[in-house]
Design a protein around this motif. Structure first.
Motif, PDB file in Angstrom:
ATOM      1  N   GLY A 242       0.798  -1.227   0.000  1.00 48.83           N
ATOM      2  CA  GLY A 242       0.000   0.000   0.000  1.00 48.83           C
ATOM      3  C   GLY A 242       0.825   1.268   0.000  1.00 48.83           C
ATOM      4  O   GLY A 242       0.279   2.352   0.211  1.00 48.83           O
ATOM      5  N   PHE A 243       2.133   1.154  -0.237  1.00 52.43           N
ATOM      6  CA  PHE A 243       2.978   2.345  -0.327  1.00 52.43           C
ATOM      7  C   PHE A 243       3.118   2.723  -1.800  1.00 52.43           C
ATOM      8  O   PHE A 243       3.504   1.904  -2.631  1.00 52.43           O
ATOM      9  CB  PHE A 243       4.361   2.068   0.266  1.00 52.43           C
ATOM     10  CG  PHE A 243       4.333   1.769   1.742  1.00 52.43           C
ATOM     11  CD1 PHE A 243       4.110   2.784   2.665  1.00 52.43           C
ATOM     12  CD2 PHE A 243       4.525   0.476   2.203  1.00 52.43           C
ATOM     13  CE1 PHE A 243       4.099   2.504   4.032  1.00 52.43           C
ATOM     14  CE2 PHE A 243       4.520   0.193   3.561  1.00 52.43           C
ATOM     15  CZ  PHE A 243       4.306   1.217   4.478  1.00 52.43           C
ATOM     16  N   PRO A 269       6.279   3.660   9.457  1.00 47.96           N
ATOM     17  CA  PRO A 269       7.561   3.410   8.794  1.00 47.96           C
ATOM     18  C   PRO A 269       7.353   3.006   7.334  1.00 47.96           C
ATOM     19  O   PRO A 269       6.499   2.161   7.033  1.00 47.96           O
ATOM     20  CB  PRO A 269       8.171   2.263   9.600  1.00 47.96           C
ATOM     21  CG  PRO A 269       7.441   2.273  10.902  1.00 47.96           C
ATOM     22  CD  PRO A 269       6.069   2.771  10.609  1.00 47.96           C
ATOM     23  N   ARG A 270       8.093   3.622   6.440  1.00 52.11           N
ATOM     24  CA  ARG A 270       8.001   3.291   5.019  1.00 52.11           C
ATOM     25  C   ARG A 270       9.259   2.530   4.605  1.00 52.11           C
ATOM     26  O   ARG A 270      10.380   2.893   4.982  1.00 52.11           O
ATOM     27  CB  ARG A 270       7.867   4.549   4.158  1.00 52.11           C
ATOM     28  CG  ARG A 270       6.596   5.330   4.395  1.00 52.11           C
ATOM     29  CD  ARG A 270       6.547   6.559   3.497  1.00 52.11           C
ATOM     30  NE  ARG A 270       6.304   6.233   2.103  1.00 52.11           N
ATOM     31  CZ  ARG A 270       5.096   6.128   1.546  1.00 52.11           C
ATOM     32  NH1 ARG A 270       4.013   6.321   2.301  1.00 52.11           N
ATOM     33  NH2 ARG A 270       4.967   5.839   0.260  1.00 52.11           N
ATOM     34  N   PRO A 271       9.099   1.467   3.849  1.00 55.89           N
ATOM     35  CA  PRO A 271      10.282   0.726   3.382  1.00 55.89           C
ATOM     36  C   PRO A 271      11.071   1.548   2.366  1.00 55.89           C
ATOM     37  O   PRO A 271      10.544   2.494   1.767  1.00 55.89           O
ATOM     38  CB  PRO A 271       9.673  -0.521   2.734  1.00 55.89           C
ATOM     39  CG  PRO A 271       8.313  -0.080   2.286  1.00 55.89           C
ATOM     40  CD  PRO A 271       7.850   0.899   3.318  1.00 55.89           C
ATOM     41  N   ALA A 275      12.262  -1.806  -2.038  1.00 54.39           N
ATOM     42  CA  ALA A 275      12.532  -2.868  -1.065  1.00 54.39           C
ATOM     43  C   ALA A 275      11.354  -3.842  -1.028  1.00 54.39           C
ATOM     44  O   ALA A 275      10.191  -3.438  -1.085  1.00 54.39           O
ATOM     45  CB  ALA A 275      12.771  -2.279   0.316  1.00 54.39           C
ATOM     46  N   LYS A 276      11.642  -5.120  -0.918  1.00 55.09           N
ATOM     47  CA  LYS A 276      10.587  -6.135  -0.883  1.00 55.09           C
ATOM     48  C   LYS A 276      10.152  -6.356   0.569  1.00 55.09           C
ATOM     49  O   LYS A 276      10.985  -6.638   1.441  1.00 55.09           O
ATOM     50  CB  LYS A 276      11.097  -7.446  -1.483  1.00 55.09           C
ATOM     51  CG  LYS A 276      10.044  -8.544  -1.555  1.00 55.09           C
ATOM     52  CD  LYS A 276      10.582  -9.749  -2.272  1.00 55.09           C
ATOM     53  CE  LYS A 276       9.545 -10.874  -2.297  1.00 55.09           C
ATOM     54  NZ  LYS A 276       8.300 -10.480  -2.996  1.00 55.09           N
ATOM     55  N   GLU A 277       8.864  -6.223   0.802  1.00 56.29           N
ATOM     56  CA  GLU A 277       8.341  -6.417   2.157  1.00 56.29           C
ATOM     57  C   GLU A 277       7.956  -7.881   2.362  1.00 56.29           C
ATOM     58  O   GLU A 277       7.423  -8.531   1.459  1.00 56.29           O
ATOM     59  CB  GLU A 277       7.106  -5.542   2.375  1.00 56.29           C
ATOM     60  CG  GLU A 277       7.370  -4.051   2.347  1.00 56.29           C
ATOM     61  CD  GLU A 277       6.098  -3.279   2.629  1.00 56.29           C
ATOM     62  OE1 GLU A 277       5.824  -3.011   3.804  1.00 56.29           O
ATOM     63  OE2 GLU A 277       5.368  -2.972   1.655  1.00 56.29           O
ATOM     64  N   GLU A 278       8.196  -8.363   3.556  1.00 58.47           N
ATOM     65  CA  GLU A 278       7.835  -9.739   3.906  1.00 58.47           C
ATOM     66  C   GLU A 278       6.602  -9.718   4.804  1.00 58.47           C
ATOM     67  O   GLU A 278       6.587  -9.054   5.837  1.00 58.47           O
ATOM     68  CB  GLU A 278       8.995 -10.422   4.633  1.00 58.47           C
ATOM     69  CG  GLU A 278       8.701 -11.876   4.970  1.00 58.47           C
ATOM     70  CD  GLU A 278       9.854 -12.516   5.725  1.00 58.47           C
ATOM     71  OE1 GLU A 278       9.688 -13.668   6.181  1.00 58.47           O
ATOM     72  OE2 GLU A 278      10.914 -11.856   5.882  1.00 58.47           O
ATOM     73  N   ASP A 279       5.582 -10.438   4.376  1.00 54.03           N
ATOM     74  CA  ASP A 279       4.329 -10.478   5.132  1.00 54.03           C
ATOM     75  C   ASP A 279       4.434 -11.568   6.208  1.00 54.03           C
ATOM     76  O   ASP A 279       3.978 -12.693   6.027  1.00 54.03           O
ATOM     77  CB  ASP A 279       3.165 -10.754   4.189  1.00 54.03           C
ATOM     78  CG  ASP A 279       1.813 -10.508   4.836  1.00 54.03           C
ATOM     79  OD1 ASP A 279       1.777  -9.898   5.929  1.00 54.03           O
ATOM     80  OD2 ASP A 279       0.790 -10.922   4.258  1.00 54.03           O
TER      81      ASP A 279
END
Length: 535
Positions: A242-243, A269-271, A275-279
């Protein structure tokens, strides 16, 4: 002016406790006491403009108006007569209290807010709203007089904790993960502003509404996902994603921060870019197998607690909407464009009403009673000579009945009873979609429905059972009595001599033609402006 300021300070001093609190030394004013304060605000305004308001409406007009505005239907002849025979000096206030505590009040305001919050829909949309308990949940809000801020939080959080609250998720669920549609619905529904024009740039006219407000509101909901669970439809929420950024007119881009109009940014906090986010599981609170898991940082929850809970427009927008429902236009008009381009006609009154609404604990029924008890709601609809500005509220503004009001009233007058799920309701709703239109203009679709649609003609023809209006008319010995009953039932008034003569002439003396001609007369009265408008 000095007197008004003193009166306002005196009233407000008893209304500035935290919402929903009162004690013996600071009791909340009653609805009738608040209505007197509204009267003072308006009287001062009329005096400043040198406006002479219309006189109070007659009792017959009042009882019809009260039933239509508060219960969504015309009164029966018995209800009218009971009111006219009531010798109490405060009988108008007593009727308002009676009606606002009735089940018909619940159904009527559920109809209104279903449309105002969800919009008109197809027959299937209405079926789904019933099936998935949106309708029953909204009914409960009005039946139990739940605080508006609580109801708004349940809708926007969309995370029910009991089976009875399940229907609240449908506001988001029906919009099917269309996040911009959600944002464009949330802004007018709960804050009384429209933000569509800020999608591609800051609002070109209402400069205070910025592009960041549009995309910030979208961001609060863009992690949602419709899911079906053992408990029914739910709106799950991801802990990641959602960023994004939105493009501005100058060719740059900005991040869609969690923010909204007249609210601070909710820090998140924004990555790093790309950057790949891990759920991960640790980003969620422990859940159950039959309910979606909840992020430890829930954007929707932050929207409710950090934005909605203290937002100044939550109370103001609701007050303005109730004023528009009862008085045909808001103190800000249009009622869902509360911006710098549309200043309030009575800013002090609007602020006072909003402050009192908060202090009452967002008491919906008390607010409706307050507005209904004020003098402006009880004025004649005869426009005073020389007064053109409807925002003075110096006469009662006529307005067309909603589809539900019209369908209920047709059923009740013809058959002595009504059903909210009658097929007639759907037929009329498809032809009369508007609720609180900015202007009262009859459309071609409405005109054709009233003149040619077989649903109306068939409904009249089939309304001839024992005890029905047609049956009672047919059994009367002469046309004068028939005309009197028609006007008492449909218009809550006596017929004049010309009306008696015209109907008698049309009905004639042929007994074989009496029933079809009575049907034609009923049709002409039901489709007349006098029946279709509240006045």
């Amino acid at each position: 002016m000095i007197q008004r300021i003193l009166l306002t300070v005196g009233i407000l001093s008893s209304c500035c406790l935290p919402p929903g609190t009162a004690d013996d030394s600071h009791p909340l004013p009653t609805a009738s006491e608040n209505a007197q304060q509204i009267d003072r605000f308006l009287a001062d305004h009329w005096a400043e403009l040198r406006v002479a308001p219309a006189p109070l409406c007659s009792d017959r007009t009042f009882v019809r108006r009260a039933y239509l505005d508060l219960t969504g239907r015309v009164p029966t002849t018995a209800e009218t007569e009971n009111f006219l025979k009531d010798g109490r000096e405060n009988r108008r206030f007593a009727l308002i209290e009676l009606l606002t505590n009735s089940e018909d009040f619940v159904q009527h305001f559920t109809d209104l807010f279903d449309t105002l919050l969800m919009g008109r829909g197809s027959d299937r949309d209405y079926e789904q709203r019933h099936k998935h308990q949106w309708r029953s949940w909204l009914e409960r809000v009005f039946r139990e007089n739940q605080p508006w801020n609580t109801a708004a939080a349940e809708i926007l959080r969309a995370r029910p904790t009991t089976p009875a609250d399940s229907g609240a998720v449908w506001f988001l669920y029906e919009r099917k993960e269309k996040y911009q549609d959600i944002a464009e619905a949330v802004a007018p529904a709960f804050f009384g502003i429209r933000i569509e024009c800020a999608q591609c740039h800051d609002h070109m006219i209402a400069h205070e509404i910025e592009q960041q407000h549009y995309w910030g509101l979208v961001a609060f909901f863009n992690r949602g996902k419709n899911v079906n669970t053992k408990r029914g439809p739910r709106v799950a929420e991801s802990a990641v994603g959602g960023f994004s950024e939105f493009a501005t007119l100058d060719g740059t881009s900005k991040p869609n921060l969690l923010t909204f109009f007249e609210a601070d940014v909710v820090e998140e906090p924004r990555p790093e870019k790309d950057a790949k986010e891990e759920d991960r599981d640790d980003l969620y609170t422990p859940g159950s197998d039959d309910a979606p898991r909840i992020p430890r940082f829930s954007r929707r929850e932050h929207f409710v607690t950090d934005i909605v809970a203290e937002h100044p427009l939550l109370a103001t927008a609701f007050v303005n909407r109730i004023w528009a429902i009862l008085l045909a236009r808001g103190l800000v008009h249009p009622f869902d464009e509360m911006d710098s381009v549309h200043p309030p006609s009575h800013p002090e009154l609007l602020k006072w009403l909003a402050d009192d609404f908060r202090s009452s604990g967002y008491d919906i029924r008390r607010l409706i009673q307050t507005v209904a008890m004020c003098r402006a709601w009880q004025l004649s609809s005869q426009q005073p000579e020389g007064v053109e500005d409807s925002s003075t509220f110096s006469w009662y503004l006529e307005r067309p009945l909603t589809a539900e009001q019209l369908a209920r009233s047709i059923q009740l007058t013809l058959r002595g009873r009504f059903a909210n799920d009658s097929p007639l309701v759907g037929n009329v709703r498809n032809a009369f979609p508007d609720v609180l239109p900015d202007e009262s203009i009859s459309t071609i679709r409405e005109t054709l429905f009233l003149s040619n649609n077989p649903a109306i003609n068939q409904f009249i023809h089939e309304s001839s059972a024992s005890g029905s209006l047609l049956d009672r008319l047919f059994s009367l010995p002469d046309h004068n009595q028939r005309t009197a009953l028609l006007f008492e039932t449909l218009f809550c008034r006596d017929a004049d001599s010309d009306e008696h003569q015209a109907i008698s002439d049309y009905l004639g003396s042929d007994p074989d033609q009496l029933k079809p001609r009575l049907e034609h007369v009923i049709w002409s009265l039901l489709t007349s402006a006098e029946f279709r408008f509240n006045h």
